[in-house]
Motif scaffolding. Structure first.
Motif, PDB file in Angstrom:
ATOM      1  N   UNK A 163       0.838  -1.200   0.000  1.00  0.00           N
ATOM      2  CA  UNK A 163       0.000   0.000   0.000  1.00  0.00           C
ATOM      3  C   UNK A 163       0.870   1.246   0.000  1.00  0.00           C
ATOM      4  N   UNK A 164       1.977   1.244   0.796  1.00  0.00           N
ATOM      5  CA  UNK A 164       2.861   2.413   0.834  1.00  0.00           C
ATOM      6  C   UNK A 164       3.473   2.684  -0.529  1.00  0.00           C
ATOM      7  N   UNK A 165       3.886   1.615  -1.222  1.00  0.00           N
ATOM      8  CA  UNK A 165       4.462   1.782  -2.558  1.00  0.00           C
ATOM      9  C   UNK A 165       3.427   2.363  -3.508  1.00  0.00           C
ATOM     10  N   UNK A 166       2.180   1.872  -3.395  1.00  0.00           N
ATOM     11  CA  UNK A 166       1.126   2.380  -4.264  1.00  0.00           C
ATOM     12  C   UNK A 166       0.874   3.863  -4.012  1.00  0.00           C
ATOM     13  N   UNK A 167       0.917   4.288  -2.728  1.00  0.00           N
ATOM     14  CA  UNK A 167       0.715   5.704  -2.430  1.00  0.00           C
ATOM     15  C   UNK A 167       1.814   6.557  -3.050  1.00  0.00           C
ATOM     16  N   UNK A 168       3.054   6.057  -3.018  1.00  0.00           N
ATOM     17  CA  UNK A 168       4.159   6.794  -3.622  1.00  0.00           C
ATOM     18  C   UNK A 168       4.037   6.842  -5.143  1.00  0.00           C
ATOM     19  N   UNK A 169       3.236   5.966  -5.685  1.00  0.00           N
ATOM     20  CA  UNK A 169       3.097   5.839  -7.134  1.00  0.00           C
ATOM     21  C   UNK A 169       1.766   6.401  -7.621  1.00  0.00           C
ATOM     22  N   UNK A 170       1.121   7.237  -6.822  1.00  0.00           N
ATOM     23  CA  UNK A 170      -0.246   7.655  -7.103  1.00  0.00           C
ATOM     24  C   UNK A 170      -0.428   8.346  -8.452  1.00  0.00           C
ATOM     25  N   UNK A 171       0.426   9.293  -8.851  1.00  0.00           N
ATOM     26  CA  UNK A 171       0.182   9.938 -10.161  1.00  0.00           C
ATOM     27  C   UNK A 171       0.160   8.938 -11.305  1.00  0.00           C
ATOM     28  N   UNK A 172       1.071   7.997 -11.298  1.00  0.00           N
ATOM     29  CA  UNK A 172       1.134   6.937 -12.300  1.00  0.00           C
ATOM     30  C   UNK A 172      -0.132   6.093 -12.253  1.00  0.00           C
ATOM     31  N   UNK A 173      -0.522   5.656 -11.063  1.00  0.00           N
ATOM     32  CA  UNK A 173      -1.678   4.789 -10.899  1.00  0.00           C
ATOM     33  C   UNK A 173      -2.971   5.524 -11.231  1.00  0.00           C
ATOM     34  N   UNK A 174      -3.098   6.761 -10.811  1.00  0.00           N
ATOM     35  CA  UNK A 174      -4.322   7.521 -11.056  1.00  0.00           C
ATOM     36  C   UNK A 174      -4.602   7.687 -12.545  1.00  0.00           C
ATOM     37  N   UNK A 175      -3.550   7.943 -13.306  1.00  0.00           N
ATOM     38  CA  UNK A 175      -3.723   8.083 -14.750  1.00  0.00           C
ATOM     39  C   UNK A 175      -4.191   6.778 -15.366  1.00  0.00           C
ATOM     40  N   UNK A 176      -3.659   5.673 -14.890  1.00  0.00           N
ATOM     41  CA  UNK A 176      -4.065   4.368 -15.404  1.00  0.00           C
ATOM     42  C   UNK A 176      -5.507   4.026 -15.029  1.00  0.00           C
ATOM     43  N   UNK A 177      -5.913   4.369 -13.817  1.00  0.00           N
ATOM     44  CA  UNK A 177      -7.305   4.153 -13.410  1.00  0.00           C
ATOM     45  C   UNK A 177      -8.237   4.902 -14.348  1.00  0.00           C
ATOM     46  N   UNK A 178      -7.926   6.166 -14.588  1.00  0.00           N
ATOM     47  CA  UNK A 178      -8.771   6.979 -15.462  1.00  0.00           C
ATOM     48  C   UNK A 178      -8.814   6.400 -16.879  1.00  0.00           C
ATOM     49  N   UNK A 179      -7.659   6.038 -17.408  1.00  0.00           N
ATOM     50  CA  UNK A 179      -7.604   5.536 -18.778  1.00  0.00           C
ATOM     51  C   UNK A 179      -8.322   4.201 -18.910  1.00  0.00           C
ATOM     52  N   UNK A 180      -8.242   3.373 -17.886  1.00  0.00           N
ATOM     53  CA  UNK A 180      -8.926   2.078 -17.927  1.00  0.00           C
ATOM     54  C   UNK A 180     -10.432   2.261 -18.033  1.00  0.00           C
ATOM     55  N   UNK A 181     -11.007   3.109 -17.188  1.00  0.00           N
ATOM     56  CA  UNK A 181     -12.456   3.297 -17.226  1.00  0.00           C
ATOM     57  C   UNK A 181     -12.884   3.991 -18.514  1.00  0.00           C
ATOM     58  N   UNK A 182     -12.089   4.969 -18.961  1.00  0.00           N
ATOM     59  CA  UNK A 182     -12.387   5.609 -20.243  1.00  0.00           C
ATOM     60  C   UNK A 182     -12.342   4.572 -21.368  1.00  0.00           C
ATOM     61  N   UNK A 183     -11.323   3.718 -21.326  1.00  0.00           N
ATOM     62  CA  UNK A 183     -11.165   2.726 -22.389  1.00  0.00           C
ATOM     63  C   UNK A 183     -12.344   1.786 -22.473  1.00  0.00           C
ATOM     64  N   UNK A 184     -12.851   1.350 -21.326  1.00  0.00           N
ATOM     65  CA  UNK A 184     -14.029   0.474 -21.308  1.00  0.00           C
ATOM     66  C   UNK A 184     -15.205   1.148 -21.994  1.00  0.00           C
ATOM     67  N   UNK A 185     -15.510   2.375 -21.581  1.00  0.00           N
ATOM     68  CA  UNK A 185     -16.687   3.065 -22.118  1.00  0.00           C
ATOM     69  C   UNK A 185     -16.541   3.387 -23.599  1.00  0.00           C
ATOM     70  N   UNK A 186     -15.360   3.820 -24.001  1.00  0.00           N
ATOM     71  CA  UNK A 186     -15.138   4.185 -25.400  1.00  0.00           C
ATOM     72  C   UNK A 186     -15.267   2.972 -26.315  1.00  0.00           C
ATOM     73  N   UNK A 187     -14.669   1.860 -25.920  1.00  0.00           N
ATOM     74  CA  UNK A 187     -14.742   0.665 -26.776  1.00  0.00           C
ATOM     75  C   UNK A 187     -16.137   0.050 -26.766  1.00  0.00           C
TER      76      UNK A 187
END
Length: 328
Positions: free
Chosen positions: A3-27
């Motif tokens: 969890x600590x590593x994920x918190x340090x990686x939040x900008x990277x992870x947040x962008x991927x979360x957004x792109x994943x949900x966008x990708x589902x809806x767009x396709x």
């Protein structure tokens, strides 16, 4: 990943979360006009842009039940602080069916799968443990292994802090409407792959994760997927041997085939929706995984994003998922 590593990686992870949900809806929206349509084998005739959906007399860019139910699940997980709540999920699905909650068409649900509709009829009567048990018994049959839970399961990967948490959430979410082990295991495997993609795994590593767990899968799912032990195994599979039906194994295989056999989000999306048949759903399944993997909104063609309808619902849900990661 801790969890600590994920918190340090939040900008990277947040962008991927957004792109994943966008990708589902767009396709989902890209494939929707091709739903129920025969497959085109001539590549120059491939659909490459958003088209009006003649199936439901809608303009281009409307996402269907796939994204709507994924948004329902996302909001339920956020409201439940990342925990599974079958009753809250079911109530939101019933609201979608009855009121058009999270639909791209105001006040109206459309493109509802037969088994999903049948299961929600029981949930409409009572959101209770008795209903969950009843659905678990009534729909636990081989012929009921549709893709209705797989198409919506992506948010389980987007909220989970660990791989195991993602898999458990995914499996439990399937049981609300699709309790057969084949559907449950398909949701668990897909979510496992999406979770690892969010952490930055490459495609070889994702195949390794799949093969690591393939022996524990339901027998028919295992038989179909154990052949894919490399990218070359996907790449060499002839398109004509890939089915894009609503059967859960066909849908998962088609999405994985398009993902592993192509090198960009756009190429895979075009390939998968042009398989026809249940094109919106195989598109949505592909789009969620591909979005998590490619990881930047810019990987999704701007022309597709521009044509999306009711896309603010997707943007809002993605932000809620990101906020949940930030506060927990």
């Amino acid at each position: 990943m801790s969890v600590d590593t994920m918190k340090n990686n939040e900008p990277f992870l947040n962008t991927r979360i957004r792109t994943a949900l966008y990708g589902l809806a767009v396709c989902d929206a890209l494939g929707a006009p091709l739903e129920f349509q025969p497959r085109q084998h001539d590549r120059p005739k491939y659909v490459r842009d958003m088209l009006p959906n003649a199936n439901f007399d809608l303009p281009a860019g409307h996402f269907t039940d796939d994204a709507s139910m994924a948004l329902c699940l996302a909001h339920s997980l956020v409201t439940s602080n990342g925990k599974h709540n079958a009753f809250d999920q079911a109530i939101r699905y019933v609201r979608w069916l009855d009121e058009g909650y999270m639909s791209s068409v105001a006040d109206s649900a459309f493109d509802v799968g037969t088994q999903t509709r049948q299961a929600l009829q029981y949930w409409r009567q009572s959101a209770s443990a008795e209903t969950l048990n009843f659905v678990g018994r009534k729909f636990d049959e081989d012929w009921r292994c549709g893709n209705g839970s797989l198409m919506r399961v992506l948010p389980c990967a987007l909220v989970a802090k660990t791989e195991q948490e993602a898999v458990v959430l995914a499996k439990e979410s399937s049981r609300v409407t699709h309790p057969h082990t084949r559907c449950v295991d398909a949701c668990g495997l897909y979510t496992r792959l999406a979770w690892h993609a969010l952490q930055g795994a490459n495609k070889e590593q994702l195949i390794g994760e799949m093969q690591k767990h393939v022996e524990s899968l339901e027998v028919e799912l295992r038989k179909r997927l154990q052949q894919y032990d490399s990218i070359e195994a996907f790449d060499s599979k002839p398109r004509k041997q890939i089915s894009s039906s609503g059967y859960v194994i066909d849908s998962l295989e088609a999405a994985l085939w398009a993902f592993f056999a192509t090198e960009t989000f756009e190429a895979g999306a075009i390939e998968v929706v042009n398989l026809g048949d249940d094109a919106d759903t195989v598109g949505a399944i592909y789009g969620g995984l591909a979005g998590a993997f490619y990881g930047k909104v810019e990987c999704i063609p701007e022309r597709w994003l521009r044509d999306m309808k009711s896309f603010e619902l997707v943007v809002e849900a993605a932000q809620h998922l990101i906020d949940l990661h930030t506060r927990v």
